[in-house]
Scaffold this active site. Structure first.
Site, mmCIF file in Angstrom:
data_model
loop_
_atom_site.group_PDB
_atom_site.id
_atom_site.type_symbol
_atom_site.label_atom_id
_atom_site.label_comp_id
_atom_site.label_asym_id
_atom_site.label_seq_id
_atom_site.Cartn_x
_atom_site.Cartn_y
_atom_site.Cartn_z
ATOM 1 C CG HIS B 86 -1.577 1.325 1.493
ATOM 2 N ND1 HIS B 86 -2.599 1.823 0.720
ATOM 3 C CD2 HIS B 86 -1.324 2.269 2.434
ATOM 4 C CE1 HIS B 86 -2.955 3.011 1.192
ATOM 5 N NE2 HIS B 86 -2.193 3.314 2.224
ATOM 6 C CG ASP B 115 6.058 17.902 -26.686
ATOM 7 O OD1 ASP B 115 6.346 17.446 -25.570
ATOM 8 O OD2 ASP B 115 5.274 17.331 -27.474
ATOM 9 C CD1 TRP B 151 6.328 3.487 4.140
ATOM 10 C CD2 TRP B 151 7.465 4.223 2.373
ATOM 11 N NE1 TRP B 151 6.744 4.753 4.414
ATOM 12 C CE2 TRP B 151 7.443 5.237 3.340
ATOM 13 C CE3 TRP B 151 8.123 4.466 1.166
ATOM 14 C CZ2 TRP B 151 8.060 6.473 3.154
ATOM 15 C CZ3 TRP B 151 8.739 5.698 0.981
ATOM 16 C CH2 TRP B 151 8.704 6.684 1.970
ATOM 17 C CB SER B 178 10.425 6.146 -14.363
ATOM 18 O OG SER B 178 9.346 7.003 -14.600
ATOM 19 C CB SER B 179 11.595 9.599 -10.503
ATOM 20 O OG SER B 179 10.463 8.934 -10.086
ATOM 21 C CG HIS B 262 12.253 14.805 5.576
ATOM 22 N ND1 HIS B 262 11.251 14.311 6.375
ATOM 23 C CD2 HIS B 262 11.974 16.102 5.386
ATOM 24 C CE1 HIS B 262 10.410 15.279 6.666
ATOM 25 N NE2 HIS B 262 10.826 16.379 6.075
ATOM 26 C CD GLU B 264 9.399 10.197 -2.590
ATOM 27 O OE1 GLU B 264 10.363 10.530 -3.315
ATOM 28 O OE2 GLU B 264 8.304 9.829 -3.037
ATOM 29 C CE1 TYR B 266 8.335 19.439 3.545
ATOM 30 C CE2 TYR B 266 10.435 18.344 3.874
ATOM 31 C CZ TYR B 266 9.325 18.974 4.388
ATOM 32 O OH TYR B 266 9.198 19.121 5.728
ATOM 33 C CB SER B 277 0.421 28.454 -5.762
ATOM 34 O OG SER B 277 0.975 28.015 -4.549
ATOM 35 C CG HIS B 311 12.448 14.490 11.379
ATOM 36 N ND1 HIS B 311 12.266 15.714 10.809
ATOM 37 C CD2 HIS B 311 11.896 13.613 10.519
ATOM 38 C CE1 HIS B 311 11.631 15.573 9.661
ATOM 39 N NE2 HIS B 311 11.404 14.313 9.465
ATOM 40 C CG HIS B 312 11.818 10.176 9.154
ATOM 41 N ND1 HIS B 312 10.489 10.087 8.821
ATOM 42 C CD2 HIS B 312 12.282 11.256 8.490
ATOM 43 C CE1 HIS B 312 10.174 11.054 7.989
ATOM 44 N NE2 HIS B 312 11.240 11.782 7.764
ATOM 45 C CB THR B 337 5.496 24.994 5.915
ATOM 46 O OG1 THR B 337 6.665 24.217 5.649
ATOM 47 C CG2 THR B 337 4.290 24.261 5.412
ATOM 48 C CE LYS B 340 5.727 26.730 -0.811
ATOM 49 N NZ LYS B 340 5.055 27.257 -1.961
ATOM 50 N NE ARG B 459 3.789 3.217 10.738
ATOM 51 C CZ ARG B 459 4.727 3.856 10.022
ATOM 52 N NH1 ARG B 459 5.699 4.529 10.612
ATOM 53 N NH2 ARG B 459 4.691 3.842 8.708
#
Lengths: 176, 535
Positions: B86, B115, B151, B178-179, B262, B264, B266, B277, B311-312, B337, B340, B459
């Site tokens: 998931h 293009d 994950w 790909s990315s 991390h 990732e 953002y 925006s 921090h993870h 943040t 924004k 979890r």
């Protein structure tokens, strides 16, 4: 310069950055190890630097010894199950391993402590966990741990459980 | 490598050709061989919707098992496989591709380019994805099933998994490739192919956020590729990067993973910020408040994202100094943040607001994402995080920023641009139904998970003590409802494409980027072959 050529130039540069970052991931490995050495953390395979101090005879700390072999055909046990020491005093305990397999086996012991934060006060001068241990088939080996309990050990800790677990070293490290 | 000039050599006279379905091939070959940014954008969007459905079904499976305590429908092994897949499918298969789809459709139109810079590379970036997705899904049918490691694919568990783990590792490699290719394409397009007069600081903010996201991808994705490569060699080639017995360290994996992980976060959030925006100014009928500060805030978030990774992992036993550094650095993210969020609010201040579906999703985003940001601040505090680590509080937190953040932004974007893309208007009433159902069910799933986490429910476990039953039931019912609400979304989109009312060139009064002001609805197959002059 036309757009096509400019596009190619920029994409080449970005591709180099991407390849560089792939290399950076691998560069993190030695970098991490150096940080650990510099900060003195995660130092299970290095002797601690013991400073000569007065023996604090007013306190007695009980060291409880435990041993495990994780998926290893080894019989692994301490010769005594607990010792009492004064902080600052050099003490020695012995462990015994027997290789039950009909083949040489290499293992690495990883220590852990209870309570966890007592680990930094349990300073090992000599330990079998500093190196890989390779045992011939059926070999029996006695191995010492020479240690000092730091007198700075917090007053509320009167017992430290020291547990060693042997893991089989497979892969690159184990194949000699 | 093909360039635009080269690629369009055979497309002679399409300037006046308004046939939406014009292309070099008809039928399925059109989609396989296409180099058109609009076609590829469409492919990305449909692909991500399919993966969103697959990942969503897995989530429903998870919530079904958690509906009651005890084990009802699956063994814990399969439950772990579901949570792992998931996460991977939603992050890499749904949320990232949906924004690449937006980028493909919108960036060339918004900056007045004909293009993408590398049209054939663009085709390849997309067609790598279905193969990666197939590998991921195939892993379920391998001996031992899909990896049940979470994950994040932490060592040393990954070293012990079956063949499914190898398929997953290869899938991550392909997705990463790909990315990276897509990002190189996007950066090149934005930097080199803007219309005359379209200076960097005149670009719509969506383009800005994608430019910065693409840089993050180029810097972060290869690090993930490195981490999974090390896992692969640990599994098969006798290295011991993450094996303590061989002199490695499993904690090292966590550092490498989160150095990617991390940024990732953002990578997922920033394009969503870009969509919001565009949407909020359009429905406030005011230009975006503090445009320059929005650009700088986006860049600041991107830079800070590289120094907060640990921090993870507050609980791995790092020194207190390290915990303090990562705690303060993490709190620092709240500043840009906050800039924004305040700018979006200030954009609406004294605006002539209307509340069509895109605006509703944007407002939903604003409320829910900010809430997720606040729980993030709570979690950034070391002593609290050590208590909350790996509980449902964390699950609630990241779903507030991933679902109510990125997914709501994607919905806002789809409703906003669907009239332009298809030439037809969606049904406003049904769109509002979709919004309210999604919002209510979303909160039903995840708001209560804050309570569960605070009460200590861990979890990634298939079972739980009786005392957690009530909130788990509420959460599960919410999940079933939210799943059903997305069928309504599919219906709305299909109905719009087939029989929606024809949409005007500029259905939103306040929308003022090039695709609304310079292009008819729907836009012709090839646009801006003569670049517009932007004043």
């Amino acid at each position: 310069m036309n757009v096509t050529a400019e596009n190619r130039r920029l994409s080449r540069r970005l591709a180099i950055v991407a390849v560089g970052m792939f290399g950076f991931a691998f560069a993190l490995v030695p970098f991490y190890n150096q940080i650990c050495v510099a900060l003195g953390i995660n130092s299970i395979e290095r002797p601690d630097k013991v400073v000569n101090t007065q023996i604090d005879t007013s306190r007695t700390v009980t060291i409880e010894l435990d041993s495990n072999a994780h998926n290893l055909p080894w019989r692994f046990r301490p010769l005594v199950s607990e010792v009492k020491v004064h902080p600052g005093e050099i003490a020695m305990v012995e462990y015994e391993i027997v290789n039950m397999r009909e083949a040489p086996v290499t293992g690495q012991a990883v220590p852990s402590y209870g309570p966890q934060h007592a680990g930094e006060y349990f300073q090992k001068i000599e330990c079998f966990c500093f190196t890989h241990q390779t045992l011939a088939p059926g070999e029996t080996r006695r191995m010492p741990v020479v240690f000092v309990v730091d007198p700075k050990l917090p007053k509320d800790v009167s017992t430290i459980a020291v547990s060693y677990t042997f893991f089989e070293v497979a892969g690159r490290g184990g194949k000699t | 490598m093909s360039s635009v000039a080269h690629d369009h050599a055979h497309a002679h006279d399409h300037a006046h050709d308004h046939d939406h379905h014009h292309g070099p091939y008809k039928g399925v070959m059109r989609w396989i061989t296409t180099t058109n940014h609009k076609d590829i954008g469409t492919l990305y969007l449909w692909f991500s919707f399919i993966m969103f459905s697959v990942g969503g079904l897995m989530a429903v499976g998870i919530r079904l098992e958690l509906f009651s305590p005890g084990l009802q429908y699956m063994d814990p092994d399969f439950f772990n496989q579901l949570t792992t897949m998931h996460g991977l499918i939603m992050v890499f298969g749904a949320i990232m591709p949906v924004f690449v789809g937006f980028a493909n459709w919108q960036i060339p139109m918004m900056i007045g380019a004909p293009d993408m810079a590398f049209a054939r590379l663009n085709n390849w970036s997309f067609w790598l994805l279905p193969f990666a997705a197939t590998l991921l899904v195939l892993s379920f049918f391998m001996p031992g099933g899909a990896p049940g490691v979470g994950w994040t694919m932490y060592a040393p568990l990954t070293v012990q998994m079956g063949v499914g783990m190898d398929l997953t590792i290869f899938a991550v490699h392909i997705l990463g490739m790909s990315s990276i290719l897509g990002s190189i394409n996007i950066i090149t397009t934005i930097l080199n192919m803007r219309a005359p007069g379209m200076t960097l600081m005149k670009m719509p903010l969506f383009v800005w956020t994608w430019l910065i996201t693409a840089y993050l991808l180029v810097a972060a994705m290869p690090v993930l590729a490195g981490a999974v490569t090390m896992t692969l060699t640990d599994r098969h080639f006798g290295t011991t990067f993450f094996n303590a017995a061989g002199g490695g360290d499993p904690v090292l994996y966590q550092h490498i993973f989160w150095f990617f992980g991390h940024p990732e976060v953002y990578i997922i959030a920033l394009p969503g910020f870009g969509v919001i925006s565009q949407v909020i100014p359009a429905f406030s009928r005011k230009p975006l408040f503090g445009y320059a500060s929005m650009v700088y805030a986006t860049a600041a978030i991107a830079i800070i994202s590289f120094i907060v990774w640990a921090h993870h992992m507050y609980t791995v036993g790092m020194p207190v100094t390290g915990q303090l550094f990562f705690m303060y650095a993490t709190m620092l993210v709240a500043v840009p943040t906050g800039v924004k969020v305040f700018n979006w609010v200030a954009t609406m201040w004294k605006g002539s607001l209307t509340f069509e579906t895109p605006m509703l999703f944007a407002l939903g985003f604003l409320f829910m994402f900010t809430l997720g940001g606040f729980t993030g601040l709570v979690l950034s505090i070391v002593p609290i995080d050590i208590q909350m680590h790996d509980t449902y509080y964390v699950v609630a937190h990241f779903h507030y920023v991933m679902v109510a953040g990125a997914l709501f932004a994607a919905f806002a974007g789809v409703y906003f641009w669907l009239p332009k893309w298809t030439g037809r208007m969606y049904n406003e009433t049904l769109g509002k139904w979709h919004f309210w159902l999604t919002l209510i069910f979303f909160n039903m799933i995840f708001f209560v998970q804050h309570f569960l986490g605070l009460a200590g429910m861990p979890r990634r476990i298939a079972d739980y003590p009786l005392m957690f039953e009530t909130w788990n039931k509420v959460s599960s019912i919410g999940a079933f409802g939210m799943g059903l609400a997305q069928i309504l979304f599919l219906y709305i989109v299909v109905k719009t494409i087939r029989s929606g009312e024809p949409a005007p060139q500029r259905p939103w009064e306040g929308a003022d980027s090039l695709e609304w002001t310079h292009l008819p609805t729907p836009p012709p197959y090839h646009t801006f072959e003569t670049q517009p002059i932007v004043k």
